[in-house]
Design an enzyme around this catalytic site. Structure first.
Site, PDB file in Angstrom:
ATOM      1  N   ASP A 143       0.820  -1.208   0.000  1.00 35.78           N
ATOM      2  CA  ASP A 143       0.000   0.000   0.000  1.00 35.78           C
ATOM      3  C   ASP A 143       0.865   1.274   0.000  1.00 35.78           C
ATOM      4  O   ASP A 143       1.896   1.331   0.675  1.00 35.78           O
ATOM      5  CB  ASP A 143      -0.853  -0.029   1.285  1.00 35.78           C
ATOM      6  CG  ASP A 143      -1.851   1.106   1.354  1.00 35.78           C
ATOM      7  OD1 ASP A 143      -2.734   1.165   0.493  1.00 35.78           O
ATOM      8  OD2 ASP A 143      -1.751   1.929   2.286  1.00 35.78           O
TER       9      ASP A 143
ATOM     10  N   GLU B 144       1.243  -0.450  -5.082  1.00 37.45           N
ATOM     11  CA  GLU B 144       0.221   0.568  -5.290  1.00 37.45           C
ATOM     12  C   GLU B 144       0.949   1.907  -5.326  1.00 37.45           C
ATOM     13  O   GLU B 144       1.342   2.450  -4.285  1.00 37.45           O
ATOM     14  CB  GLU B 144      -0.811   0.591  -4.164  1.00 37.45           C
ATOM     15  CG  GLU B 144      -1.954   1.530  -4.525  1.00 37.45           C
ATOM     16  CD  GLU B 144      -2.501   2.400  -3.409  1.00 37.45           C
ATOM     17  OE1 GLU B 144      -3.575   2.980  -3.591  1.00 37.45           O
ATOM     18  OE2 GLU B 144      -1.846   2.530  -2.355  1.00 37.45           O
TER      19      GLU B 144
HETATM   20  C1  BGC Z   1      -5.669   2.416   0.010  1.00 36.27           C
HETATM   21  C2  BGC Z   1      -6.753   3.215   0.637  1.00 36.27           C
HETATM   22  C3  BGC Z   1      -6.266   3.747   1.961  1.00 36.27           C
HETATM   23  C4  BGC Z   1      -4.924   4.465   1.817  1.00 36.27           C
HETATM   24  C5  BGC Z   1      -4.269   4.701   3.128  1.00 36.27           C
HETATM   25  C6  BGC Z   1      -4.610   3.457  -0.186  1.00 36.27           C
HETATM   26  O1  BGC Z   1      -3.986   3.713  -1.214  1.00 36.27           O
HETATM   27  O2  BGC Z   1      -6.033   1.807  -1.197  1.00 36.27           O
HETATM   28  O3  BGC Z   1      -7.933   2.485   0.776  1.00 36.27           O
HETATM   29  O4  BGC Z   1      -7.210   4.621   2.496  1.00 36.27           O
HETATM   30  O5  BGC Z   1      -4.022   3.719   1.059  1.00 36.27           O
HETATM   31  O6  BGC Z   1      -3.797   3.494   3.639  1.00 36.27           O
END
Ligand code: BGC
Length: 549
Positions: free
Chosen positions: A204, A246
């Site tokens: 993430d 991500e």
């Molecule tokens: C996740 C979100 C989250 C954020 C903070 C992101 O990119 O996909 O759902 O709120 O990270 O952790």
């Protein structure tokens, strides 16, 4: 699933993003759980996906639906136990399904014991595990991500009279990766879950791990150095496991996260996603071709992940301001549909619940290089609930069958973690798995066919990918080439029939096979010079030139 043979299992896998709380409640408490997921593994197998991505499962105060972790070594009590998790991995693997989980590296919950200790005093041994400052003036060039709720990336701590840094909600303090203890601690977390047999992590919020004044605090060299360390650690101990990034960035910046094949195995391709919606609206394929043209090649062994929707808002960060305005006005005409720089709606409502457009959008995704990622519920065209706050409207219970609680839970309706969708158009009577399974033309069955098709021809997607122009701007044409031959895929982005002659030299004069011809066809195939591609409104055609013929 032993070593070498499956080492690149992910490159052409179909992923399924699964929100456990929404999927199936096995114990009637109103919250989906891990045992519920086990009950539904055969469904996922039937759909044909290869790998499940589980959203965060850890103990959490749930201020950001689990992305605010208070213990990296446990399972949230709503979801079950660590033993349930172990059983899920075993049962999934038994069925040949892989499982990756979310790893939130950038921040913790403010209720994580590390932060509780860190904020206790300036002398705390954990003080330096987070980013503290006497002023809120550092790192002013870093953008605010949760624009609708946060007005600064700094939050003031009354007790110790300093500010702490947070890129997301103020209840999610950022870890300080300049501290080697933090870097080490996260490797420990990875070891724990990988030792349980998971097949990797969706990592993430990767770009934000380090902060440096005078920069936008994204994609810093220090971040890449740490990612390399994570990769070395994974590679050395769990050679089949993957790391998926991500990083909501432009392709050039995401490219850096593949390194020389020594950083992430996979990364989401964020910018192509909104362009699929833009091109459908404009009935013009150019924006897709343009973004693919600016997508750099990636090292072998790496792969993009493509997606149409996920658990967050449909982000419009990677488009021009004009495109963003257009997307908002077309796809989010009601203010309640907007969130931060995005749109908080599901796929089916975005596309006016038009089956042809929904299948086409998926078909486009499946015809691009990259591993497609489906979002739970979108395979049956679930709706959303814009009356729920934040991103909750796209996280409602999975609709398994008609009737009470849509087969999601046996709890009383008022005990469900979120109400089921009950609108006439998207409610359980119109949209549910049981009904779609037996209806040959349903979205579920179209998705099953698409997944099977993509898997049958997967070797073509590891070769070269070329976008060719045909005389019709509303047609997206992509050709995949490998030693077996060529696979040409045509999509009609418009609501009118389109017909054109095929002028792609390798395919002219060759014997061509229509491998998917539901809403497109080839006429005059016997006379290659005048072979015509005919596409229905929003139709697609996959054509194969097989070298062995
Ligand atoms: C996740 C979100 C989250 C954020 C903070 C992101 O990119 O996909 O759902 O709120 O990270 O952790």
């Amino acid at each position: 699933m032993s070593a070498k043979k499956n080492i690149l299992w992910y490159q052409n896998a179909v992923f399924y993003e699964l929100y456990v709380r929404a999927f199936r409640d096995s114990n009637g408490d109103g919250h989906g759980d891990l045992v519920g997921v086990i009950e539904k593994l055969d469904y996922l197998k039937e759909l044909g996906v290869d790998c499940i991505w589980l959203l965060p499962l850890y103990p959490s105060p749930l201020k950001d639906d689990g992305y605010d972790i208070s213990d990296y070594y446990g399972i949230h009590s709503d979801y079950g136990t660590v033993e349930d998790f172990d059983r899920l991995i075993t049962e999934a693997h038994k069925r040949g399904l892989r499982v990756i989980t979310d790893l939130v590296v950038n921040h913790t919950s403010d209720q994580h014991p590390w932060f509780v200790e860190s904020r206790a005093s300036r002398q705390s041994p954990k003080r330096d595990w987070y980013v503290w400052s006497d002023t809120d003036q550092l790192y002013q060039d870093a953008r605010i991500i949760f624009l609708d709720t946060e007005d600064s990336n700094w939050a003031y701590d009354e007790k110790t009279q300093q500010y702490y840094w947070h890129r997301f909600y103020s209840s999610q303090p950022d870890l300080n990766y300049d501290n080697p203890e933090v870097a080490q601690a996260m490797l420990g977390v990875m070891r724990y879950w990988l030792d349980k047999g998971i097949d990797g992590f969706r990592v993430d919020a990767v770009p934000y791990l380090f902060e440096r004044d005078g920069t936008d605090c994204e994609n810093l060299p220090e971040t890449h150095a740490y990612v390399k360390e994570m990769r070395r650690f994974v590679e050395a101990n769990w050679p089949e496991a993957i790391m998926l990034a991500e990083a909501n960035q432009w392709p050039e910046d995401v490219r850096a996260y593949f390194g020389d094949g020594d950083e992430f195995h996979m990364a989401f391709h964020f910018p192509v996603m909104p362009r699929i919606f833009i091109s459908l609206h404009l009935e013009n394929a150019q924006v897709i071709r343009d973004v693919m043209a600016r997508t750099p090649a990636i090292p072998s062994g790496c792969q993009w992940c493509t997606f149409l929707r996920n658990h967050d808002e449909l982000t419009l960060e990677m488009v021009t301001p004009e495109e963003r305005e257009m997307m908002w006005s077309v796809y989010a005409p009601d203010d309640r549909m907007r969130l931060n720089l995005g749109i908080r709606r599901r796929l089916a409502p975005l596309l006016g619940n038009d089956l042809r457009k929904i299948v086409l959008a998926n078909n486009i995704m499946f015809s691009l290089q990259g591993a497609p990622v489906l979002y739970y519920g979108d395979e049956i065209g679930m709706g959303d609930n814009i009356d729920l706050p934040d991103r909750n409207g796209v996280r409602t219970p999975m609709q398994w069958r008609e009737g009470a609680n849509v087969g999601f839970s046996e709890a009383p309706a008022d005990k469900l973690y979120a109400p089921v969708i009950d609108s006439p158009e998207y409610g359980h009577k119109r949209v549910n798995v049981a009904e779609q399974r037996v209806n040959a033309g349903s979205l579920f069955n179209r998705m099953k066919e698409l997944i099977a098709l993509r898997k049958r021809y997967q070797s073509f997607f590891s070769g070269s990918q070329e976008f060719i122009e045909v005389a019709h701007p509303e047609v997206l044409a992509v050709v995949h080439c490998c030693d077996k031959g060529e696979l040409a895929i045509f999509h009609n982005l418009s609501g009118s029939d389109v017909s054109f002659s095929l002028h792609h030299p390798p395919m002219q004069g060759a014997a061509l096979t229509e491998v998917s011809c539901k809403d497109g066809r080839l006429s005059n195939p016997g006379q290659p010079t005048s072979a015509q591609v005919e596409l229905d409104p929003y139709g697609s055609l996959w054509l194969l030139r097989d070298n062995s013929l």
